[in-house]
Design a protein around this motif. Structure first.
Motif, PDB file in Angstrom:
ATOM      1  N   ARG A 146       3.234   1.147  19.664  1.00 56.21           N
ATOM      2  CA  ARG A 146       3.403   1.731  18.333  1.00 56.21           C
ATOM      3  C   ARG A 146       2.385   1.202  17.323  1.00 56.21           C
ATOM      4  NH1 ARG A 146       6.411  -2.059  15.401  1.00 56.21           N
ATOM      5  NH2 ARG A 146       6.724  -0.637  13.666  1.00 56.21           N
ATOM      6  N   GLU A 235       4.169  -6.102   8.871  1.00 54.07           N
ATOM      7  CA  GLU A 235       5.606  -6.113   9.158  1.00 54.07           C
ATOM      8  C   GLU A 235       6.305  -7.374   8.694  1.00 54.07           C
ATOM      9  OE1 GLU A 235       5.514  -4.657  13.329  1.00 54.07           O
ATOM     10  OE2 GLU A 235       6.313  -2.847  12.394  1.00 54.07           O
ATOM     11  N   PHE A 310       3.145   7.650  13.365  1.00 53.95           N
ATOM     12  CA  PHE A 310       3.431   7.271  11.971  1.00 53.95           C
ATOM     13  C   PHE A 310       2.248   6.579  11.313  1.00 53.95           C
ATOM     14  CE2 PHE A 310       3.968   2.637  11.704  1.00 53.95           C
ATOM     15  CZ  PHE A 310       3.970   2.276  13.053  1.00 53.95           C
ATOM     16  N   LEU A 314       0.809   6.940   7.530  1.00 56.57           N
ATOM     17  CA  LEU A 314       0.755   5.677   6.789  1.00 56.57           C
ATOM     18  C   LEU A 314      -0.676   5.415   6.306  1.00 56.57           C
ATOM     19  CD1 LEU A 314       2.205   3.038   5.873  1.00 56.57           C
ATOM     20  CD2 LEU A 314       1.601   2.077   8.112  1.00 56.57           C
ATOM     21  N   ARG A 317      -1.618   7.421   3.297  1.00 56.48           N
ATOM     22  CA  ARG A 317      -1.022   6.908   2.056  1.00 56.48           C
ATOM     23  C   ARG A 317      -1.715   5.622   1.602  1.00 56.48           C
ATOM     24  NH1 ARG A 317       5.467   7.886   3.099  1.00 56.48           N
ATOM     25  NH2 ARG A 317       5.283  10.030   3.892  1.00 56.48           N
ATOM     26  N   ARG A 321      -3.564   4.859  -1.954  1.00 61.10           N
ATOM     27  CA  ARG A 321      -3.183   3.708  -2.800  1.00 61.10           C
ATOM     28  C   ARG A 321      -4.363   2.761  -2.994  1.00 61.10           C
ATOM     29  NH1 ARG A 321       1.629   0.579  -3.118  1.00 61.10           N
ATOM     30  NH2 ARG A 321       2.772   2.500  -2.694  1.00 61.10           N
ATOM     31  N   PHE A 342       3.107  -5.872  -2.265  1.00 66.36           N
ATOM     32  CA  PHE A 342       4.010  -6.616  -3.146  1.00 66.36           C
ATOM     33  C   PHE A 342       3.288  -7.619  -4.028  1.00 66.36           C
ATOM     34  CE2 PHE A 342       6.806  -5.452   0.460  1.00 66.36           C
ATOM     35  CZ  PHE A 342       7.675  -4.636  -0.248  1.00 66.36           C
TER      36      PHE A 342
ATOM     37  N   PRO B 623       7.577   2.582  -1.892  1.00 62.86           N
ATOM     38  CA  PRO B 623       8.047   3.957  -1.680  1.00 62.86           C
ATOM     39  C   PRO B 623       7.149   4.765  -0.749  1.00 62.86           C
ATOM     40  CG  PRO B 623       7.133   3.695  -3.889  1.00 62.86           C
ATOM     41  CD  PRO B 623       7.199   2.332  -3.288  1.00 62.86           C
ATOM     42  N   ASP B 624       5.895   4.399  -0.650  1.00 58.36           N
ATOM     43  CA  ASP B 624       4.969   5.150   0.193  1.00 58.36           C
ATOM     44  C   ASP B 624       4.834   4.552   1.595  1.00 58.36           C
ATOM     45  OD1 ASP B 624       4.354   6.810  -1.990  1.00 58.36           O
ATOM     46  OD2 ASP B 624       2.893   5.340  -2.719  1.00 58.36           O
ATOM     47  N   PHE B 625       4.930   3.240   1.670  1.00 62.35           N
ATOM     48  CA  PHE B 625       4.600   2.569   2.930  1.00 62.35           C
ATOM     49  C   PHE B 625       5.827   2.118   3.719  1.00 62.35           C
ATOM     50  CE2 PHE B 625       0.847   0.819   0.291  1.00 62.35           C
ATOM     51  CZ  PHE B 625       0.226   2.047   0.315  1.00 62.35           C
ATOM     52  N   GLN B 627       7.179  -0.674   3.510  1.00 63.34           N
ATOM     53  CA  GLN B 627       7.210  -2.134   3.717  1.00 63.34           C
ATOM     54  C   GLN B 627       8.309  -2.721   2.833  1.00 63.34           C
ATOM     55  OE1 GLN B 627       3.387  -4.156   3.881  1.00 63.34           O
ATOM     56  NE2 GLN B 627       4.335  -6.125   3.388  1.00 63.34           N
ATOM     57  N   ILE B 628       9.076  -3.647   3.419  1.00 58.83           N
ATOM     58  CA  ILE B 628      10.289  -4.164   2.769  1.00 58.83           C
ATOM     59  C   ILE B 628      10.095  -5.632   2.448  1.00 58.83           C
ATOM     60  CG2 ILE B 628      12.773  -4.592   3.058  1.00 58.83           C
ATOM     61  CD1 ILE B 628      12.615  -2.483   5.395  1.00 58.83           C
ATOM     62  N   ARG B 746      12.095  -0.716  10.774  1.00 54.26           N
ATOM     63  CA  ARG B 746      10.652  -0.603  10.890  1.00 54.26           C
ATOM     64  C   ARG B 746      10.096   0.322   9.822  1.00 54.26           C
ATOM     65  NH1 ARG B 746      10.394   0.417  17.361  1.00 54.26           N
ATOM     66  NH2 ARG B 746      10.053  -1.726  18.020  1.00 54.26           N
ATOM     67  N   ILE B 747       8.813   0.121   9.595  1.00 55.74           N
ATOM     68  CA  ILE B 747       8.112   0.936   8.602  1.00 55.74           C
ATOM     69  C   ILE B 747       8.315   2.418   8.881  1.00 55.74           C
ATOM     70  CG2 ILE B 747       5.751   1.638   8.046  1.00 55.74           C
ATOM     71  CD1 ILE B 747       5.085  -1.419   8.022  1.00 55.74           C
ATOM     72  N   GLU B 748       8.183   2.821  10.138  1.00 54.71           N
ATOM     73  CA  GLU B 748       8.254   4.258  10.427  1.00 54.71           C
ATOM     74  C   GLU B 748       9.649   4.832  10.175  1.00 54.71           C
ATOM     75  OE1 GLU B 748       7.391   1.826  12.589  1.00 54.71           O
ATOM     76  OE2 GLU B 748       7.819   2.393  14.670  1.00 54.71           O
ATOM     77  N   LEU B 751       9.339   5.847   6.397  1.00 53.93           N
ATOM     78  CA  LEU B 751       8.190   6.588   5.857  1.00 53.93           C
ATOM     79  C   LEU B 751       8.579   7.950   5.320  1.00 53.93           C
ATOM     80  CD1 LEU B 751       5.018   6.074   8.059  1.00 53.93           C
ATOM     81  CD2 LEU B 751       5.456   5.315   5.727  1.00 53.93           C
ATOM     82  N   GLY B 752       9.564   8.592   5.967  1.00 55.43           N
ATOM     83  CA  GLY B 752      10.020   9.886   5.474  1.00 55.43           C
ATOM     84  C   GLY B 752       9.013  10.998   5.737  1.00 55.43           C
TER      85      GLY B 752
END
Lengths: 352, 752
Positions: A146, A235, A310, A314, A317, A321, A342, B623-625, B627-628, B746-748, B751-752
Motif C-alpha cells: 500500500r 503515518e 489512494f 493523496l 491533494r 497544499r 500539523f 481534512p485533505d490528507f 493524517q491524524i 489509516r490515511i486511506e 481520504l473520502g
C-alpha cells in the motif's frame, strides 16, 4: 564473523581506486549501510571509509551565486546552517522532517542520495527482489504494497526512493558532482536516480568506484527562498517515511507565477520532478484552481502498483497544499514539526 | 488520605504508615539512568559463549537440510545445535499438563509451524561468529502453503478463551431484546496482530554446574519459570536459580519462559560452558507471544430512553495450529454496561503463526476498542451525548453476573475527566469543529476497565537488633516501579522509615511473589509483604508486651502501634520503646515473620472487582490528507488505594499511549502469501513517538475498596489501554464523520 576489508583512504583518488574493486562499498554515516549489512541484504567484501576525508566536509558559496555542499556534510549541520536554511528553506525543512535527530547527526548528504528503498521485500532476504537479486522477481507485486510506487514503476520493481532531502533538491535543479576513475563529472539529480525498468538493480548513474563528492545548487535555486515549502504526509507525526511528500517553490509577481518548481517524494523509485505540472503553473494565475490543474498534470501518468490507489489522490491533494503553502510564503522560522501538516498546531511552539 | 492501615488480620496491632501514598521517585532510577542497572544480557560469566538462533523463514513445512558443516567450519563457531544433537529433555515440549503450560519449540523435530521459529542454535566464541554461523546454515525447506489471516482457515468455537473462560456466554434473550428495541445498531471492527516490542528483547545468560542452573533472564514470573525449567530438565526447582532484578519491559511477553530462553539453557548444556542468548528484534515476532487479530461484530438495541435492551458481542480471532490461546475480546462486554440481555461469543481460526499469548490487557484492549466504538455509534443513533448515554446505561451491579461491585467510582471518573477535558461544549454532530488552522477537530471518549485480580504470593520479613528491617519476596520489576512501591509497602508493614528497610526482590531464591501480570502484582505481592510485616511486628509485640521490663508490658489487650522503628501502646502513645531495645533485651539478633497474599474466596464469590476509568481524547485530522494527531488525552482512573501516585500516573500514561498506538499505529503486516511479517523492526512497526502524544493527563480518583484486599489495592498496569483506544477512534469519527472500522486507522480510510 563475516570478514571484510576495511580501508580508510587519505585522499579521494585513493578512495576511488580502492572502491573500484568489485564488492566494494563506501562508508560515510553508515545509517543505512550498516543496517543492510547486519540484515544480510548487502555483504560488501571491502568497506572504504570516506568519513574522514577533509575536503568533503565543506559548504561553499560558488562564484555566480551557487552553492556546493560537500558529500560528507551531516544532514543536521546542513539543515541548521542559518545561511543555508534562509536561501533554501524547503531543503532545510525536508532534512529536518526526515529520520530522527540522532540519525540526522550521523547521516550525510551523499549517503542520503544513495539510501536504499524501504520496500520490505528488499529487506526480507527470503523474498524475491529484483533490486537485491537481479532476475529473482518482485514479491512486492501482489504483496503488502500500500505504500509502494504509483509513478514510474515497472513489473520488475515497484519500490520507492525514501529520501526527503532529494525531493526539494531535484525540484531546485541540484547537480551531483561525481569523481571517478575518469575524473570529475556533473549529473543532474533528476538524471542521477533511475527508474527501475527491467534493471531495478541499477539505481543510479554511478559507475564502480564513483564517489559523490558534492551536491551543487545553482544560483537560481535561491530565488525561490520566499516561497518554498516541503510537505510530508506520514503515518505518525515524526520518525516515519513519507507516504507521499511534495516540494513546491514559486516565484510570483503580480499574481502570476513567474517560475515554478515541483517535485514529489514517496511515489517513485526516484525523487519525482513534476515538469508537466511546472509547465501548467508557469505564467498562470497563482490560484488554487491553477494548482489543482498542476496536481492533475503531475499525477496524469500515475497508476497503482497494488493496494495503493489512494496515494494518487493523496498526492494530488498534497501538491495543491504544498503549492498553496509556498504561495503564502516561507515562514520566518522553521516550524517545530517541519513539513508536517500539523506544523501550525498551537502548543507545538518550539522551533526546530 | 488516611495513612493508617486497616489490619483486619491482626486487629490487636496497628501500624501507622508514612510511605504508602507518597510520590517517591524510583529507587532504581539512579541505577538506570547511569547505566549501572544490570540487565540479563549485561552479564558475562567467565568462559561464556554466545548463542544465536537460526530461525525459519517459512511459515509451514519442514527443514529439509541445514549446512551444519559450513557453520561449524566458520572460525569461532564451537557447536551447532539441531534436532539431531539437542540434549535430551525430561519432558516433551509439546506436552500440555495444564492450560498455562504453553508448547515450546525446542528443536524437538524438523517441523516448522510459524515464521521465526527456532530451527537451530549456533554457539560460538563471539556474537559475530555465531551470527555468521547461523547465516551459513542456509536452510532448505519443504514448504507447505501458509494459512494467513482471519479468513485463512476454517473457523471453530474454542473450548475456552483467555484464561479458560467460556467462549460463549449469555444472560437474558438477546434476540428478543433486539426485537423490542426502538433503535438498533450493528457494527464490525477489525483489530490487527500486534507483537511484543519491549525495549529489552528476551535474553538469557546461563551456566550449568552439575545439575544446578544459574540463570540471568528477565521474568515476570520467577517461580513459574523456575518450575517450568525444572520440569523440562528433570531437576529440582531449587536447583534453578534465576535472577531478574530488572526487566526492560515485559507486557506479558516475559510472563512464561519462552522457547528461545530454554534453547539458551540447552545450548549451555550441550557445550558445557556458560552461554548467552539474546533475541534479535525480528526474532521477537513469533516465539514470545503476540496479540492476535480480531474481527468483532456488535449488535445493540436501545429503548426510547437510550437504555440498552440487548448487547451482543461476537469476536473472531486466531491462534496457532499447535496450541490454544484465544483472545477473549468479547468478554469486554461482561462488565461495563447494564443490559437485560447480553451475549458474548468467540470463534477462531488456526494459522501458521506463533501462539498468541498475553499482551498488555489481553482481550480487554481488543474488546474495549470495539465495544467503545459501538457504544459511541449507539449513542449517536439515539441522538444522545456519549457520556450521557454511558451514564444512562451505568451498571450498578456487574451486568453479566449481577454481583455488586466491591467498589466502583466510575461516575466520579466520568465527572472529573469530563470537567478537566471540557467535554460539556462538545457538539453532538460530527465534523462540526474546526480549529483556527482549519483542522477537523473531534472529541471522543471511552470507558476503561480492568479486573482487580490477585494471585498467590509469599514474603518474609525480618527485624534486626540494630532496628533495621529486611523484606524479601521474589517480586519482578518490569519498569512499573515494583522496587519502589513494594519498598513503600514494606516500610509501612514494618513500621520503619523506607531507608531502614532492605527490600530484596527479583530472584528466585526469595519467597514466591507470584506473577507480575494481570495488573495483580502490587495487590498480591503487596499483601504478602503487608502480612509478613504484620507477622513480624506481632512477634515483636509479643516479646514486648510479655516482658515486665518493657513499658509495653501488659498492653496486649489494648494493642500496640508500630511507627518509626518503635512500638507504642495504642491507648497511651507516651509509652513505647524501639525495636532495637526490645530485641536486644530479648537477646535476639533478629526475628522473622512470613506473610501470604491471595484473593479472599468469600469476597471473590460475593463481589465483582474491577478498576474503572474514563478517557477523553481530542484529535485533529487534516481534512485533505487524513493524517491524524491526538492533541489531548485526559483520563481519570479509580483503582483502589494508590501506593505511589507518581508511579501510578506513569502506568496510566504508558497505558494511554499504548491506546493511541492501538488506534493509530500498531500493526504487524503479514505477507498474505508467505505468512512472514514484513515489518518486524522498530522503524516500520510503528509505535507512537513523542510528537504523537503532546498532552496526556491522568487523574487519580479516590476510591476505598474494603473488599479487594486489606490494603485496598486493585491494579493499574493495563487499564490505561482500555477506553483510550476507543476514545481516540470515537474522536476521529467526531472529527471526520467517518466511523473507523479497522485499526490502526489509516490515511486511506479517511481520504473520502
Amino acid at each position: 564473523m563475516r570478514d571484510f576489508d576495511y580501508i580508510r583512504p587519505a585522499t579521494i583518488p585513493d578512495a576511488i581506486a580502492a572502491a573500484a574493486e568489485p564488492g566494494s562499498a563506501y562508508l560515510a554515516g553508515g545509517t543505512n549501510l550498516l543496517d543492510l549489512m547486519k540484515g544480510g541484504i548487502t555483504s560488501p567484501e571491502r568497506i572504504v571509509d570516506i568519513s574522514r576525508l577533509p575536503e568533503l566536509n565543506r559548504i561553499e558559496r560558488l562564484d555566480g551565486g551557487g552553492l556546493r555542499i560537500g558529500a560528507l556534510v551531516r544532514n543536521a549541520d546542513l539543515a541548521h546552517d542559518p545561511a543555508f536554511a534562509k536561501s533554501y528553506p524547503a531543503v532545510a525543512e525536508a532534512l529536518l522532517s526526515g529520520a530522527s535527530a540522532q540519525l540526522r547527526n550521523a547521516a550525510t548528504v551523499g549517503g542520503n542520495l544513495l539510501q536504499r528503498t524501504r520496500c520490505s521485500y528488499f529487506y526480507d532476504t527470503a523474498s524475491a527482489c529484483n533490486r537485491r537479486q537481479p532476475g529473482a522477481g518482485c514479491d512486492a507485486l501482489g504483496g503488502e504494497n500500500r505504500l509502494h510506487a504509483v509513478l514510474g514503476w515497472s513489473d520488475a520493481c515497484i519500490a520507492t526512493h525514501p529520501s526527503d532531502f532529494c525531493v526539494p533538491l531535484v525540484a531546485l535543479d541540484a547537480v551531483v558532482e561525481i569523481e571517478g576513475k575518469k575524473g570529475r563529472r556533473h549529473v543532474t539529480l533528476e538524471e542521477f536516480h533511475r527508474l527501475p525498468g527491467e534493471t531495478p538493480q541499477r539505481e543510479n548513474a554511478l559507475e564502480p568506484g564513483d564517489l559523490i563528492v558534492a551536491v551543487r545548487l545553482p544560483a537560481e535555486a535561491a530565488s525561490f527562498s520566499a516561497n518554498a515549502r516541503y510537505l510530508k504526509v506520514r503515518e505518525r507525526t515524526s520518525y516515519a517515511f513519507a507516504v507521499v511528500s511534495a516540494a513546491a517553490a514559486l516565484v510570483v509577481d503580480g499574481g502570476k507565477i513567474r517560475a515554478a518548481r515541483l517535485a514529489l517524494g514517496g511515489v517513485a523509485a526516484k525523487p519525482w520532478r513534476a515538469r508537466t505540472a511546472e509547465a501548467v503553473l508557469l505564467g498562470a494565475d497563482a490560484s488554487e484552481a491553477t494548482f489543482a490543474s498542476a496536481a492533475d498534470a503531475a499525477l496524469a501518468d500515475a497508476s497503482p502498483s497494488g493496494d495503493n490507489a489512494f496515494k494518487i489522490e493523496l498526492a494530488r491533494r498534497i501538491v495543491v497544499r504544498a503549492l498553496m503553502s509556498a504561495l503564502s510564503g516561507t515562514p520566518e522560522r522553521l516550524p517545530a514539526l517541519p513539513a508536517s501538516p500539523f506544523s501550525n498546531i498551537p502548543g507545538a511552539r518550539h522551533d526546530a | 488520605m488516611t495513612l493508617e492501615l486497616s489490619l483486619n488480620q491482626q486487629p490487636a496491632h496497628a501500624r501507622q504508615g508514612s510511605s504508602i501514598g507518597q510520590p517517591l521517585t524510583r529507587r532504581d532510577g539512579f541505577l538506570k539512568v547511569t547505566g549501572a542497572a544490570r540487565y540479563a544480557a549485561d552479564n558475562h560469566p567467565p568462559g561464556m559463549l554466545y548463542a544465536v538462533l537460526a530461525v525459519s523463514s517459512i511459515a509451514r513445512g519442514r527443514v529439509a537440510s541445514l549446512d551444519v558443516e559450513a557453520a561449524k567450519a566458520h572460525k569461532g563457531v564451537v557447536e551447532v545445535m539441531t534436532p539431531q544433537n539437542r540434549p535430551a529433555l525430561a519432558a516433551d515440549p509439546d506436552a500440555k499438563d495444564h492450560p498455562f503450560m504453553f508448547r515450546l519449540d525446542l528443536l524437538q523435530n524438523d517441523q516448522v509451524r510459524y515464521p521465526n521459529q527456532s530451527i537451530a542454535v549456533v554457539i560460538a566464541e563471539t556474537l559475530e561468529a555465531a551470527t555468521e554461523g547461523a547465516a551459513l546454515l542456509s536452510p532448505r525447506y519443504e514448504v507447505l502453503p501458509a494459512r494467513v489471516g482471519l479468513d485463512g482457515a476454517e473457523s471453530f468455537v474454542p473450548r475456552g478463551v483467555g484464561v479458560g473462560g467460556p467462549a460463549v456466554q449469555h444472560k437474558g434473550d438477546v434476540e428478543a431484546g433486539l426485537k423490542s428495541a426502538k433503535t438498533r445498531i450493528e457494527a464490525t471492527y477489525e483489530t490487527p496482530a500486534q507483537y511484543h516490542n519491549a525495549m529489552e528483547p528476551h535474553a538469557i545468560v546461563v551456566a550449568w554446574d552439575g545439575d544446578t542452573l544459574s540463570i540471568d533472564t528477565p521474568s515476570q514470573g520467577l517461580a513459574m519459570a523456575q518450575g517450568r525449567i525444572a520440569g523440562l530438565f528433570g531437576i529440582a526447582p531449587e536447583n534453578v536459580h534465576i535472577r531478574s532484578p530488572f526487566l526492560g519491559g515485559g507486557f506479558g511477553s516475559k510472563g512464561m519462559i519462552s522457547g528461545p530462553q530454554i534453547l539458551g539453557i540447552l545450548a549451555a548444556r550441550l557445550v558445557g560452558r556458560p552461554v548467552k542468548l539474546v533475541l534479535r528484534r525480528e526474532q521477537m515476532y513469533g516465539p514470545v507471544g503476540h496479540r492476535a487479530p480480531t474481527r468483532q461484530t456488535l449488535r445493540m438495541g436501545m429503548d426510547g430512553e437510550g437504555r440498552l435492551t440487548a448487547l451482543d458481542h461476537h469476536a473472531k480471532t486466531t491462534s496457532s495450529t499447535f496450541d490454544d490461546f484465544f483472545e477473549p475480546a468479547a468478554d469486554a462486554s461482561h462488565t461495563l454496561y447494564a443490559s437485560p440481555a447480553i451475549a458474548t461469543s468467540h470463534d477462531a481460526v488456526r494459522l501458521d503463526t506463533g501462539t498468541p499469548l498475553f499482551m498488555r490487557a489481553p482481550g480487554e484492549a481488543t474488546g474495549s476498542i470495539a465495544l467503545e466504538s459501538a457504544i459511541d455509534e449507539a449513542a449517536y443513533a439515539c441522538g444522545m451525548d456519549p457520556l450521557e448515554f454511558r451514564l444512562r446505561n451505568y451498571a450498578e451491579v456487574e451486568p453479566m453476573t449481577g454481583k455488586p461491585f466491591s467498589s466502583k467510582a466510575l461516575r466520579e471518573c466520568y465527572r472529573q475527566a469530563a470537567e478537566t477535558f471540557g467535554w460539556a461544549s462538545r457538539p453532538l454532530q460530527p465534523r462540526l469543529m474546526r480549529d483556527a488552522d482549519g483542522f477537523l477537530t473531534g472529541w471522543g471518549m471511552g470507558t476503561a476497565t480492568f479486573p482487580a485480580i490477585m494471585f498467590q504470593a509469599e514474603a518474609r520479613a525480618v527485624l534486626k537488633a540494630d532496628g533495621s528491617g529486611v523484606m524479601e519476596t521474589g517480586a519482578q520489576d518490569m519498569g512499573q516501579g515494583a522496587w519502589t512501591a513494594f519498598a513503600q509497602i514494606a516500610a509501612d508493614g514494618l513500621g520503619l522509615d523506607i531507608d531502614q528497610v532492605d527490600f530484596r526482590a527479583g530472584s528466585s531464591d526469595l519467597p514466591n511473589a507470584g506473577i507480575a501480570g494481570g495488573s495483580g502484582h502490587t495487590a498480591t505481592a503487596g499483601m504478602a509483604i503487608h502480612n509478613a510485616g504484620a507477622a513480624v511486628i506481632a512477634r515483636l509485640a509479643d516479646l514486648a508486651t510479655g516482658d515486665e521490663a518493657s513499658p509495653l508490658y501488659g498492653a496486649g489487650n489494648e494493642g500496640v502501634l508500630a511507627r518509626g522503628g518503635r512500638l507504642y501502646r495504642r491507648d497511651d502513645e507516651s509509652r513505647g520503646e524501639s525495636y532495637a531495645e526490645i530485641l536486644t533485651r530479648a537477646g535476639l539478633t533478629e526475628i522473622e515473620g512470613h506473610g501470604k497474599g491471595a484473593p479472599d474466596p468469600a469476597s471473590q464469590e460475593n463481589y465483582a472487582k474491577h478498576a474503572h476509568g474514563a478517557v477523553f481524547a481530542e484529535v485533529k485530522v487534516d481534512p485533505d490528507f487524513g493524517q491524524i494527531r491526538v492533541t489531548r488525552l485526559v483520563g481519570a482512573f479509580a483503582a483502589g488505594r494508590v501506593i505511589n501516585p507518581r508511579l501510578v500516573r506513569s502506568q496510566y500514561y504508558g497505558g494511554m499511549i499504548w491506546g493511541v498506538s492501538f488506534a493509530l499505529h500498531e500493526e504487524a503486516i503479514t505477507d498474505r502469501r508467505s505468512g512472514r511479517i514484513q515489518n518486524a523492526n522498530l522503524a516500520e512497526y510503528h509505535v507512537p513517538v513523542n510528537a504523537d502524544v503532546p498532552s496526556v493527563e491522568a487523574l487519580l480518583v479516590h476510591e476505598d475498596d474494603p473488599h479487594v484486599n486489606a490494603l485496598g489495592i486493585k491494579g493499574v498496569g493495563e487499564i490505561g489501554i482500555t477506553g483510550t483506544a476507543g476514545a481516540v477512534a470515537n474522536a476521529v469519527w467526531h472529527a471526520t464523520g467517518v466511523r473507523p472500522r479497522r485499526f490502526p486507522i489509516r490515511i486511506e480510510d479517511l481520504l473520502g
